[in-house]
Design a protein around this motif. Structure first.
Motif, short mmCIF file in Angstrom:
data_model
loop_
_atom_site.label_atom_id
_atom_site.label_comp_id
_atom_site.label_asym_id
_atom_site.label_seq_id
_atom_site.Cartn_x
_atom_site.Cartn_y
_atom_site.Cartn_z
N LYS A 1 0.83 -1.19 0.00
CA LYS A 1 0.00 0.00 0.00
C LYS A 1 0.87 1.25 0.00
CE LYS A 1 -3.89 -2.05 2.50
NZ LYS A 1 -4.72 -1.93 3.72
N LYS A 2 0.37 2.30 -0.63
CA LYS A 2 1.07 3.57 -0.60
C LYS A 2 0.98 4.15 0.80
CE LYS A 2 0.39 4.94 -5.41
NZ LYS A 2 -0.16 5.99 -6.31
N ARG A 3 2.09 4.80 1.17
CA ARG A 3 2.05 5.44 2.49
C ARG A 3 1.06 6.59 2.46
NH1 ARG A 3 8.04 7.20 3.76
NH2 ARG A 3 7.95 7.71 1.55
N PRO A 4 0.30 6.75 3.53
CA PRO A 4 -0.65 7.86 3.56
C PRO A 4 0.09 9.19 3.50
CG PRO A 4 -0.42 6.89 5.74
CD PRO A 4 0.29 5.98 4.79
N GLN A 5 -0.46 10.16 2.77
CA GLN A 5 0.15 11.47 2.67
C GLN A 5 -0.03 12.20 3.99
OE1 GLN A 5 1.82 12.28 -0.11
NE2 GLN A 5 2.60 14.11 0.89
N LEU A 6 1.08 12.55 4.61
CA LEU A 6 1.05 13.23 5.90
C LEU A 6 0.98 14.73 5.68
CD1 LEU A 6 3.80 11.11 7.67
CD2 LEU A 6 1.33 10.87 7.90
N PRO A 7 0.60 15.49 6.70
CA PRO A 7 0.55 16.95 6.55
C PRO A 7 1.93 17.48 6.16
CG PRO A 7 -0.53 16.26 8.58
CD PRO A 7 0.14 15.05 8.04
N ASN A 8 1.95 18.51 5.34
CA ASN A 8 3.22 19.10 4.92
C ASN A 8 4.02 19.63 6.09
OD1 ASN A 8 3.33 18.77 2.14
ND2 ASN A 8 2.12 20.60 1.72
N VAL A 9 5.33 19.45 6.01
CA VAL A 9 6.24 20.08 6.96
C VAL A 9 6.63 21.41 6.37
CG1 VAL A 9 8.47 19.90 8.12
CG2 VAL A 9 7.13 17.84 7.69
N ASP A 10 6.65 22.46 7.17
CA ASP A 10 7.03 23.79 6.70
C ASP A 10 8.40 24.15 7.27
OD1 ASP A 10 4.47 24.11 5.49
OD2 ASP A 10 3.64 24.69 7.45
N LEU B 1 10.51 23.53 2.21
CA LEU B 1 9.44 22.58 2.50
C LEU B 1 8.13 23.31 2.78
CD1 LEU B 1 11.48 20.46 5.09
CD2 LEU B 1 11.52 20.27 2.59
N GLY B 2 7.05 22.83 2.17
CA GLY B 2 5.73 23.37 2.45
C GLY B 2 5.63 24.86 2.19
N LYS B 3 5.20 25.61 3.20
CA LYS B 3 5.00 27.06 3.06
C LYS B 3 6.29 27.80 2.78
CE LYS B 3 0.91 27.19 6.08
NZ LYS B 3 0.37 27.69 7.38
N ALA B 4 7.43 27.19 3.09
CA ALA B 4 8.73 27.85 2.84
C ALA B 4 9.01 28.01 1.35
CB ALA B 4 9.85 27.06 3.50
N THR B 5 8.28 27.27 0.49
CA THR B 5 8.49 27.41 -0.95
C THR B 5 8.17 28.84 -1.42
OG1 THR B 5 6.26 26.53 -1.35
CG2 THR B 5 8.10 24.97 -1.48
N LYS B 6 7.38 29.55 -0.64
CA LYS B 6 7.06 30.94 -0.99
C LYS B 6 8.28 31.86 -0.85
CE LYS B 6 2.19 30.51 0.39
NZ LYS B 6 1.12 31.00 1.31
N LEU B 7 9.32 31.36 -0.16
CA LEU B 7 10.52 32.16 0.05
C LEU B 7 11.55 31.97 -1.06
CD1 LEU B 7 11.11 31.41 3.86
CD2 LEU B 7 9.98 33.41 2.86
N GLN B 8 11.22 31.16 -2.06
CA GLN B 8 12.21 30.78 -3.06
C GLN B 8 12.86 31.99 -3.75
OE1 GLN B 8 10.91 28.58 -6.61
NE2 GLN B 8 12.61 27.18 -6.24
N ASP B 9 12.07 32.89 -4.28
CA ASP B 9 12.62 34.04 -4.99
C ASP B 9 13.48 34.90 -4.06
OD1 ASP B 9 11.39 33.24 -7.29
OD2 ASP B 9 9.73 34.66 -7.14
#
Length: 255
Positions: A12-21, A68-76
């Motif tokens: 079985k596929k592992r259940p998707q856990l909440p994103n880590v930020d 990770l997660g919400k930190a992707t908004k910091l990319q630029d």
């Protein structure tokens, strides 16, 4: 009595856990792409939303920032910060990729250079100047990455880019090798830097080693850095304590 066989259930596929930020600092090893590192992290963290700041070529090692997660908004924001590299250039040969991974296109004898000669060449590429990106790069021309055109033997005109060298240091000069460090702006190609300095020295050169040691406020020597090998065997629980929270990132950057 006939017994009916039941198929063995597939894993079985592992259940998707909440994103880590947060931010995970990786010390990338050689012979792997930045995309490889992201894929390994996705499996280890069981998380899809992961990005990175500043691609490292397969031959390069050192700091790769994973978002990770919400930190992707910091990319630029994080990608715009200055970088520091430790590198080696080899004189006497130019390659089509401007580094040791490419094919040699020209060889020239290395003249009896002095440290003063080498320093003068580095000084020509200090401060603000324009740099022409290499053909083997991810920059796109009419929607096609240049490296794909280069693989087909094509060369197209590239727009020079404004870049900055904040400072440099020559660590060792033992012809034909020069070890150096350079602090530079976003969008700077260290292999083009080595190539151009080789042209200035009238013998050609290519980049033979590259390691990113710093990006903005993040250093490869940070206590929470994870090596690429550690990442391959790590799981979500063991990585949890190595992830910098958004609050920690904000504090480090003085925001």
């Amino acid at each position: 009595m006939n017994s009916q066989r039941h198929p063995i259930p597939k894993g079985k596929k592992r259940p998707q856990l909440p994103n880590v930020d947060g931010v995970l600092l990786i010390d990338k090893g050689p012979d792997m792409t930045s995309h490889d590192v992201v894929a390994i992290a996705r499996r280890a963290l069981n998380q899809k939303k992961i990005g990175h700041c500043g691609t490292l070529d397969p031959m390069a090692t050192g700091l790769l920032i994973l978002l990770l997660g919400k930190a992707t908004k910091l990319q630029d924001l994080l990608m715009a910060e200055h970088k520091v590299y430790e590198a080696t250039m080899t004189l006497g040969a130019t390659t089509d990729s401007q580094d040791k991974e490419g094919e040699i296109v020209e060889e020239r004898p290395v003249p009896p250079l002095t440290l003063d000669d080498v320093t003068a060449a580095f000084d020509k590429y200090n401060g603000d100047f324009y740099q022409t990106p290499p053909m083997v790069s991810a920059i796109k021309k009419d929607g096609v990455p240049l490296y794909k055109l280069a693989r087909k033997g094509k060369t197209v005109e590239r727009e020079p880019r404004f870049v900055r060298v904040l400072k440099y240091a020559i660590r060792r000069f033992e012809s034909p090798e020069i070890d150096f460090a350079v602090a530079c702006s976003k969008g700077f190609y260290v292999r083009t830097y080595a190539h151009d300095i080789g042209q200035e020295l009238e013998c050609g050169a290519h980049l033979s080693a590259l390691r990113r040691t710093r990006s903005g406020k993040f250093s490869v020597d940070h206590e929470k850095v994870v090596t690429a090998e550690e990442l391959k065997t790590a799981n979500r629980e063991s990585l949890a304590g190595r992830i910098l929270s958004l609050a920690e990132v904000s504090l480090m950057r003085g925001a």
